[in-house]
Design a protein around this motif. Structure first.
Motif, PDB file in Angstrom:
ATOM      1  N   MET A  27      13.007   2.544   8.107  1.00  0.00           N
ATOM      2  CA  MET A  27      13.365   2.622   6.626  1.00  0.00           C
ATOM      3  C   MET A  27      12.267   1.797   5.614  1.00  0.00           C
ATOM      4  O   MET A  27      12.493   1.421   4.756  1.00  0.00           O
ATOM      5  N   LEU A  28      11.225   1.199   6.369  1.00  0.00           N
ATOM      6  CA  LEU A  28      10.114   0.699   5.282  1.00  0.00           C
ATOM      7  C   LEU A  28       8.855   1.650   5.239  1.00  0.00           C
ATOM      8  O   LEU A  28       7.739   1.276   6.046  1.00  0.00           O
ATOM      9  N   GLY A  29       9.013   2.595   4.568  1.00  0.00           N
ATOM     10  CA  GLY A  29       7.906   3.506   4.526  1.00  0.00           C
ATOM     11  C   GLY A  29       6.731   3.328   3.394  1.00  0.00           C
ATOM     12  O   GLY A  29       6.853   2.052   3.141  1.00  0.00           O
ATOM     13  N   PRO A  30       5.849   3.773   3.182  1.00  0.00           N
ATOM     14  CA  PRO A  30       4.547   3.626   2.377  1.00  0.00           C
ATOM     15  C   PRO A  30       4.925   2.855   1.024  1.00  0.00           C
ATOM     16  O   PRO A  30       4.609   1.910   0.723  1.00  0.00           O
ATOM     17  N   ALA A  31       5.986   3.506   0.271  1.00  0.00           N
ATOM     18  CA  ALA A  31       6.271   2.984  -0.949  1.00  0.00           C
ATOM     19  C   ALA A  31       6.988   1.583  -0.908  1.00  0.00           C
ATOM     20  O   ALA A  31       6.641   0.725  -1.604  1.00  0.00           O
ATOM     21  N   PHE A  32       7.930   1.470   0.243  1.00  0.00           N
ATOM     22  CA  PHE A  32       8.754   0.163   0.106  1.00  0.00           C
ATOM     23  C   PHE A  32       7.600  -0.778   0.686  1.00  0.00           C
ATOM     24  O   PHE A  32       7.704  -1.806   0.379  1.00  0.00           O
ATOM     25  N   ALA A  33       6.659  -0.313   1.589  1.00  0.00           N
ATOM     26  CA  ALA A  33       5.705  -1.259   2.248  1.00  0.00           C
ATOM     27  C   ALA A  33       4.741  -1.717   1.003  1.00  0.00           C
ATOM     28  O   ALA A  33       4.472  -3.207   1.195  1.00  0.00           O
ATOM     29  N   THR A  34       4.350  -1.029  -0.072  1.00  0.00           N
ATOM     30  CA  THR A  34       3.726  -1.376  -0.979  1.00  0.00           C
ATOM     31  C   THR A  34       4.373  -2.388  -1.794  1.00  0.00           C
ATOM     32  O   THR A  34       3.760  -3.545  -2.369  1.00  0.00           O
TER      33      THR A  34
ATOM     34  N   LEU B  48      -0.767  -3.725  -5.348  1.00  0.00           N
ATOM     35  CA  LEU B  48       0.072  -3.040  -6.345  1.00  0.00           C
ATOM     36  C   LEU B  48       1.073  -2.198  -5.616  1.00  0.00           C
ATOM     37  O   LEU B  48       1.184  -1.862  -4.273  1.00  0.00           O
ATOM     38  N   ILE B  49       2.188  -1.694  -6.340  1.00  0.00           N
ATOM     39  CA  ILE B  49       3.035  -0.948  -5.777  1.00  0.00           C
ATOM     40  C   ILE B  49       2.556   0.536  -6.020  1.00  0.00           C
ATOM     41  O   ILE B  49       2.551   0.997  -7.038  1.00  0.00           O
ATOM     42  N   LEU B  50       2.656   1.333  -5.008  1.00  0.00           N
ATOM     43  CA  LEU B  50       2.119   2.751  -4.997  1.00  0.00           C
ATOM     44  C   LEU B  50       3.500   3.724  -4.335  1.00  0.00           C
ATOM     45  O   LEU B  50       3.723   3.291  -3.306  1.00  0.00           O
ATOM     46  N   ASP B  51       4.179   4.360  -5.267  1.00  0.00           N
ATOM     47  CA  ASP B  51       5.115   5.284  -4.802  1.00  0.00           C
ATOM     48  C   ASP B  51       4.839   6.600  -5.513  1.00  0.00           C
ATOM     49  O   ASP B  51       3.690   6.975  -6.195  1.00  0.00           O
ATOM     50  N   LYS B  52       5.708   7.468  -5.123  1.00  0.00           N
ATOM     51  CA  LYS B  52       5.583   8.782  -5.520  1.00  0.00           C
ATOM     52  C   LYS B  52       5.474   9.077  -6.929  1.00  0.00           C
ATOM     53  O   LYS B  52       4.837  10.069  -7.639  1.00  0.00           O
ATOM     54  N   VAL B  53       6.317   8.418  -7.738  1.00  0.00           N
ATOM     55  CA  VAL B  53       6.444   8.338  -9.279  1.00  0.00           C
ATOM     56  C   VAL B  53       4.872   8.231  -9.698  1.00  0.00           C
ATOM     57  O   VAL B  53       4.323   8.863 -10.504  1.00  0.00           O
ATOM     58  N   VAL B  54       4.221   6.963  -9.418  1.00  0.00           N
ATOM     59  CA  VAL B  54       3.065   6.585  -9.910  1.00  0.00           C
ATOM     60  C   VAL B  54       2.067   7.388  -9.670  1.00  0.00           C
ATOM     61  O   VAL B  54       1.171   8.019 -10.129  1.00  0.00           O
ATOM     62  N   ALA B  55       2.014   7.864  -7.961  1.00  0.00           N
ATOM     63  CA  ALA B  55       0.662   8.743  -7.544  1.00  0.00           C
ATOM     64  C   ALA B  55       0.725   9.997  -8.226  1.00  0.00           C
ATOM     65  O   ALA B  55      -0.263  10.652  -8.692  1.00  0.00           O
ATOM     66  N   THR B  56       2.009  10.543  -8.591  1.00  0.00           N
ATOM     67  CA  THR B  56       2.148  11.887  -9.352  1.00  0.00           C
ATOM     68  C   THR B  56       1.866  11.932 -10.659  1.00  0.00           C
ATOM     69  O   THR B  56       0.953  12.699 -11.099  1.00  0.00           O
TER      70      THR B  56
ATOM     71  N   GLY C 275       2.988   9.128   1.325  1.00  0.00           N
ATOM     72  CA  GLY C 275       2.299   8.774   2.912  1.00  0.00           C
ATOM     73  C   GLY C 275       0.927   8.333   2.709  1.00  0.00           C
ATOM     74  O   GLY C 275      -0.019   9.226   3.223  1.00  0.00           O
ATOM     75  N   TRP C 276       0.562   7.271   2.392  1.00  0.00           N
ATOM     76  CA  TRP C 276      -0.699   6.717   2.047  1.00  0.00           C
ATOM     77  C   TRP C 276      -1.297   5.942   3.372  1.00  0.00           C
ATOM     78  O   TRP C 276      -0.562   5.172   3.755  1.00  0.00           O
TER      79      TRP C 276
ATOM     80  N   PRO D 232      -4.159   3.208   4.461  1.00  0.00           N
ATOM     81  CA  PRO D 232      -4.832   1.922   4.037  1.00  0.00           C
ATOM     82  C   PRO D 232      -5.814   2.105   3.080  1.00  0.00           C
ATOM     83  O   PRO D 232      -5.970   1.709   1.916  1.00  0.00           O
ATOM     84  N   GLU D 233      -6.690   3.155   3.146  1.00  0.00           N
ATOM     85  CA  GLU D 233      -7.879   3.320   2.478  1.00  0.00           C
ATOM     86  C   GLU D 233      -7.286   3.966   1.093  1.00  0.00           C
ATOM     87  O   GLU D 233      -8.049   3.762   0.194  1.00  0.00           O
ATOM     88  N   THR D 234      -6.534   4.758   1.053  1.00  0.00           N
ATOM     89  CA  THR D 234      -6.023   5.426   0.073  1.00  0.00           C
ATOM     90  C   THR D 234      -5.235   4.463  -0.954  1.00  0.00           C
ATOM     91  O   THR D 234      -5.499   4.065  -2.120  1.00  0.00           O
ATOM     92  N   PHE D 235      -4.388   3.561  -0.258  1.00  0.00           N
ATOM     93  CA  PHE D 235      -3.977   2.424  -0.937  1.00  0.00           C
ATOM     94  C   PHE D 235      -5.158   1.371  -1.534  1.00  0.00           C
ATOM     95  O   PHE D 235      -5.034   1.088  -2.834  1.00  0.00           O
TER      96      PHE D 235
END
Length: 97
Positions: free
Chosen positions: A12-19, A35-43, A57-58, A60-63
């Motif tokens: 339950m700790l996917g990429p968005a919640f991990a950031t 920073l926080i990177l989630d689907k809303v911001v990425a889109t 699904g980022w 580490p290099e993408t983040f």
């Protein structure tokens, strides 16, 4: 926080919640770099600067690239606004737009 195949190591700790965890773990006194990177911001970021980026699904290099981009934009905004602009302000503006 991910396996070699990209799955989350903590249920339950996917990429968005991990950031989000990393952002708040910096504490209130820190200059936010993570920073926080989630689907809303990425889109919302795709048309401006990340045309071929994933929207979830980022790696580490993408983040890291995202955090660097927001830091650079904050630096440019600081120069123009004649006040200190934080990277999380830029991120929040993207989120709310």
């Amino acid at each position: 926080m991910t396996t070699e195949r990209g799955a989350g190591r903590i249920s339950m700790l996917g990429p968005a919640f991990a950031t989000k965890f990393l952002y708040f773990a910096q504490g209130p006194e820190a200059h936010p770099y993570l920073l926080i990177l989630d689907k809303v911001v990425a889109t919302k970021l795709r048309p401006f600067a990340w045309r071929n980026s994933p929207t979830e699904g980022w790696w580490p290099e993408t983040f890291a690239s995202y955090c660097t981009l927001m830091e650079n934009w904050a630096r440019e905004a600081t120069d123009r606004a004649q006040r200190h602009v934080r990277p999380d302000e830029i991120e929040y503006t993207l989120f709310r737009s």
